[in-house]
Design a protein around this motif. Structure first.
Motif, PDB file in Angstrom:
ATOM      1  N   MET A 195       0.849  -1.176   0.000  1.00 44.06           N
ATOM      2  CA  MET A 195       0.000   0.000   0.000  1.00 44.06           C
ATOM      3  C   MET A 195       0.891   1.234   0.000  1.00 44.06           C
ATOM      4  O   MET A 195       1.691   1.416   0.918  1.00 44.06           O
ATOM      5  CB  MET A 195      -0.895  -0.014   1.233  1.00 44.06           C
ATOM      6  N   LEU A 196       0.796   2.053  -1.035  1.00 43.69           N
ATOM      7  CA  LEU A 196       1.685   3.203  -1.178  1.00 43.69           C
ATOM      8  C   LEU A 196       0.873   4.493  -1.266  1.00 43.69           C
ATOM      9  O   LEU A 196      -0.041   4.601  -2.086  1.00 43.69           O
ATOM     10  CB  LEU A 196       2.522   3.045  -2.451  1.00 43.69           C
ATOM     11  N   GLY A 197       1.219   5.469  -0.412  1.00 46.63           N
ATOM     12  CA  GLY A 197       0.545   6.756  -0.493  1.00 46.63           C
ATOM     13  C   GLY A 197       0.640   7.533   0.797  1.00 46.63           C
ATOM     14  O   GLY A 197       1.518   7.299   1.630  1.00 46.63           O
ATOM     15  N   GLU A 198      -0.320   8.428   0.958  1.00 40.12           N
ATOM     16  CA  GLU A 198      -0.222   9.396   2.035  1.00 40.12           C
ATOM     17  C   GLU A 198      -1.014   9.013   3.281  1.00 40.12           C
ATOM     18  O   GLU A 198      -1.980   8.258   3.224  1.00 40.12           O
ATOM     19  CB  GLU A 198      -0.705  10.777   1.561  1.00 40.12           C
ATOM     20  N   CYS A 199      -0.567   9.583   4.396  1.00 42.43           N
ATOM     21  CA  CYS A 199      -1.338   9.656   5.630  1.00 42.43           C
ATOM     22  C   CYS A 199      -1.745  11.117   5.811  1.00 42.43           C
ATOM     23  O   CYS A 199      -0.918  12.011   5.647  1.00 42.43           O
ATOM     24  CB  CYS A 199      -0.505   9.220   6.831  1.00 42.43           C
ATOM     25  N   VAL A 200      -2.993  11.346   6.149  1.00 43.09           N
ATOM     26  CA  VAL A 200      -3.496  12.709   6.326  1.00 43.09           C
ATOM     27  C   VAL A 200      -4.211  12.800   7.668  1.00 43.09           C
ATOM     28  O   VAL A 200      -4.977  11.903   8.032  1.00 43.09           O
ATOM     29  CB  VAL A 200      -4.473  13.100   5.191  1.00 43.09           C
ATOM     30  N   ALA A 201      -3.943  13.869   8.404  1.00 44.14           N
ATOM     31  CA  ALA A 201      -4.681  14.126   9.642  1.00 44.14           C
ATOM     32  C   ALA A 201      -6.013  14.776   9.277  1.00 44.14           C
ATOM     33  O   ALA A 201      -6.042  15.901   8.785  1.00 44.14           O
ATOM     34  CB  ALA A 201      -3.869  15.030  10.560  1.00 44.14           C
ATOM     35  N   ASP A 202      -7.107  14.056   9.468  1.00 42.38           N
ATOM     36  CA  ASP A 202      -8.454  14.574   9.185  1.00 42.38           C
ATOM     37  C   ASP A 202      -8.974  15.279  10.424  1.00 42.38           C
ATOM     38  O   ASP A 202      -9.237  14.643  11.454  1.00 42.38           O
ATOM     39  CB  ASP A 202      -9.407  13.436   8.806  1.00 42.38           C
ATOM     40  N   ALA A 203      -9.112  16.587  10.349  1.00 35.96           N
ATOM     41  CA  ALA A 203      -9.610  17.380  11.469  1.00 35.96           C
ATOM     42  C   ALA A 203     -11.069  17.739  11.204  1.00 35.96           C
ATOM     43  O   ALA A 203     -11.379  18.471  10.265  1.00 35.96           O
ATOM     44  CB  ALA A 203      -8.770  18.648  11.640  1.00 35.96           C
ATOM     45  N   PHE A 204     -11.969  17.219  12.015  1.00 37.44           N
ATOM     46  CA  PHE A 204     -13.396  17.435  11.838  1.00 37.44           C
ATOM     47  C   PHE A 204     -13.849  18.623  12.682  1.00 37.44           C
ATOM     48  O   PHE A 204     -13.536  18.713  13.872  1.00 37.44           O
ATOM     49  CB  PHE A 204     -14.189  16.185  12.236  1.00 37.44           C
ATOM     50  N   VAL A 205     -14.583  19.523  12.054  1.00 39.97           N
ATOM     51  CA  VAL A 205     -15.091  20.703  12.750  1.00 39.97           C
ATOM     52  C   VAL A 205     -16.182  20.274  13.719  1.00 39.97           C
ATOM     53  O   VAL A 205     -17.101  19.530  13.359  1.00 39.97           O
ATOM     54  CB  VAL A 205     -15.636  21.737  11.755  1.00 39.97           C
ATOM     55  N   THR A 206     -16.083  20.743  14.961  1.00 39.01           N
ATOM     56  CA  THR A 206     -17.092  20.446  15.977  1.00 39.01           C
ATOM     57  C   THR A 206     -17.557  21.744  16.629  1.00 39.01           C
ATOM     58  O   THR A 206     -16.934  22.799  16.464  1.00 39.01           O
ATOM     59  CB  THR A 206     -16.520  19.516  17.069  1.00 39.01           C
ATOM     60  N   ALA A 207     -18.628  21.666  17.375  1.00 40.00           N
ATOM     61  CA  ALA A 207     -19.116  22.834  18.105  1.00 40.00           C
ATOM     62  C   ALA A 207     -18.114  23.228  19.170  1.00 40.00           C
ATOM     63  O   ALA A 207     -17.439  22.392  19.761  1.00 40.00           O
ATOM     64  CB  ALA A 207     -20.469  22.524  18.739  1.00 40.00           C
ATOM     65  N   ARG A 242     -11.758  17.848  15.959  1.00 42.77           N
ATOM     66  CA  ARG A 242     -11.499  16.491  16.431  1.00 42.77           C
ATOM     67  C   ARG A 242     -10.659  15.801  15.359  1.00 42.77           C
ATOM     68  O   ARG A 242     -11.105  15.645  14.216  1.00 42.77           O
ATOM     69  CB  ARG A 242     -12.800  15.733  16.654  1.00 42.77           C
ATOM     70  N   VAL A 243      -9.445  15.428  15.676  1.00 40.11           N
ATOM     71  CA  VAL A 243      -8.503  14.938  14.680  1.00 40.11           C
ATOM     72  C   VAL A 243      -8.476  13.410  14.674  1.00 40.11           C
ATOM     73  O   VAL A 243      -8.323  12.780  15.725  1.00 40.11           O
ATOM     74  CB  VAL A 243      -7.085  15.491  14.931  1.00 40.11           C
ATOM     75  N   ARG A 244      -8.619  12.854  13.479  1.00 46.28           N
ATOM     76  CA  ARG A 244      -8.517  11.405  13.289  1.00 46.28           C
ATOM     77  C   ARG A 244      -7.488  11.130  12.194  1.00 46.28           C
ATOM     78  O   ARG A 244      -7.348  11.914  11.257  1.00 46.28           O
ATOM     79  CB  ARG A 244      -9.867  10.800  12.879  1.00 46.28           C
ATOM     80  N   PRO A 245      -6.787  10.009  12.269  1.00 42.36           N
ATOM     81  CA  PRO A 245      -5.839   9.660  11.208  1.00 42.36           C
ATOM     82  C   PRO A 245      -6.578   9.239   9.949  1.00 42.36           C
ATOM     83  O   PRO A 245      -7.551   8.477  10.007  1.00 42.36           O
ATOM     84  CB  PRO A 245      -5.047   8.495  11.811  1.00 42.36           C
ATOM     85  N   GLY A 246      -6.135   9.748   8.798  1.00 40.11           N
ATOM     86  CA  GLY A 246      -6.782   9.418   7.536  1.00 40.11           C
ATOM     87  C   GLY A 246      -5.776   9.353   6.400  1.00 40.11           C
ATOM     88  O   GLY A 246      -4.616   9.028   6.602  1.00 40.11           O
ATOM     89  N   GLY A 247      -6.243   9.707   5.203  1.00 36.29           N
ATOM     90  CA  GLY A 247      -5.452   9.547   3.984  1.00 36.29           C
ATOM     91  C   GLY A 247      -5.897   8.292   3.270  1.00 36.29           C
ATOM     92  O   GLY A 247      -5.920   7.208   3.861  1.00 36.29           O
ATOM     93  N   GLY A 248      -6.272   8.424   1.987  1.00 31.93           N
ATOM     94  CA  GLY A 248      -6.860   7.292   1.274  1.00 31.93           C
ATOM     95  C   GLY A 248      -6.063   6.004   1.341  1.00 31.93           C
ATOM     96  O   GLY A 248      -6.586   4.957   1.770  1.00 31.93           O
ATOM     97  N   PRO A 249      -4.796   5.990   0.916  1.00 39.06           N
ATOM     98  CA  PRO A 249      -4.034   4.733   0.971  1.00 39.06           C
ATOM     99  C   PRO A 249      -3.869   4.193   2.388  1.00 39.06           C
ATOM    100  O   PRO A 249      -3.903   2.977   2.603  1.00 39.06           O
ATOM    101  CB  PRO A 249      -2.685   5.129   0.357  1.00 39.06           C
TER     102      PRO A 249
END
Length: 303
Positions: free
Chosen positions: A1-13, A22-29
């Protein structure tokens, strides 16, 4: 599996005058790698991971999922951040903070070292294919490993960050070294606007991709194997959000192909029944991810 890791920061109240994130680990690959390992398929991640707080988050997430990180490059650059604003239907709009970040700095030497171990399938795609300076090195690796592995590619078009024209001008070249091409219906609208599924598949086949897969959200998924079309419906679920659904689909799909012994070459022996079964597994896994916030399989999801 080759590609990026992205920090997904979700907007909350948050309190008046500010926003919560609220930050979760993401990135498609990385999403696909985590889900694939959770499903039980041996998975190695080829990524450039920063030593910053987000890089540590990525390592923990992938390790906990059972992903092999022996090929990871220790990167000096910062991690990539995406801020996601999720609407009341669970769909996310993103803004990206990706200039000069770790994921795009691949060199040929780094990739050759990372991909030295045996592999049955190289899955790549998303921004790593179109972000300089590493994009050309990723393409060269995909071409090089075809002699010993199946190549799977997911463009995952991000029009807010990269003009779709850049994907369009490279797509024929990608198909020439790709066995499995996966797109969402939104990707297809950017790449071949107004083109019906069978005709789009014919184009991709002509460019070299044997198996073309298009995910259709709540309408299921479509695949064409050498021009023979197959379609499956998606299970109905209560959607929390759709973040990572396409990545999870690909994990389920590749898991099924691997379990059926189809990976490792040019998909020789693959038939429509096996494609249909893999599509069904893919939409099942994607539906499970849609029932929770973020891109990870729920602990009670399909095993």
């Amino acid at each position: 599996m080759l590609g990026e890791c992205v920090a997904d920061a979700f907007v909350t109240a948050a309190d008046i005058g500010g926003l919560g994130l609220r930050v979760r680990p993401g990135g498609g690959p990385a999403n696909t790698a985590a889900a694939l390992a959770r499903l039980g398929t041996p998975t190695r991640f080829l990524g450039r991971l920063s030593a910053d707080v987000f890089g540590r988050l990525f390592r923990t997430r992938l390790t906990d999922a059972g992903v092999d990180l022996d090929a990871v490059v220790e990167a000096a650059e910062p991690s990539t951040l995406a801020v996601a604003d999720v609407d009341d239907r669970g769909r996310a709009d993103y803004s990206f903070h990706a200039q000069g970040t770790a994921d795009w700095q691949w060199t040929d030497t780094e990739l050759a070292r990372a991909a030295r171990a045996p592999l049955a399938c190289l899955h790549t795609g998303s921004l790593a294919l179109v972000r300089a300076p590493g994009d050309a090195a990723v393409e060269r690796l995909a071409a090089a490993v075809r002699a010993r592995a199946t190549v799977s590619l997911d463009p995952n078009v991000r029009p807010l960050l990269v003009e779709p024209a850049r994907y369009r001008e490279r797509l024929a070249r990608w198909c020439a070294v790709t066995d499995v091409l996966r797109l969402s219906d939104e990707d297809l609208a950017h790449l071949l606007p107004g083109t019906p599924l069978p005709r789009a598949a014919e184009t991709f086949h002509a460019w070299g991709a044997r198996l073309v897969v298009v995910t259709l959200g709540e309408r299921g998924a479509y695949a064409s194997l050498d021009g023979r079309g197959v379609r499956v419906a998606a299970p109905a679920v209560a959607v929390a959000d759709t973040v990572g659904a396409g990545d999870a689909f690909m994990a389920g799909f590749l898991h099924a192909l691997h379990g059926g012994g189809a990976l490792g070459g040019r998909l020789d022996g693959l038939d429509e029944a096996a494609v249909r079964s893999a599509l069904a597994r893919g939409v099942e896994v994607a539906a499970a991810v849609c029932t929770v916030r973020g891109a990870d399989l729920p602990r009670t999801g399909p095993a």
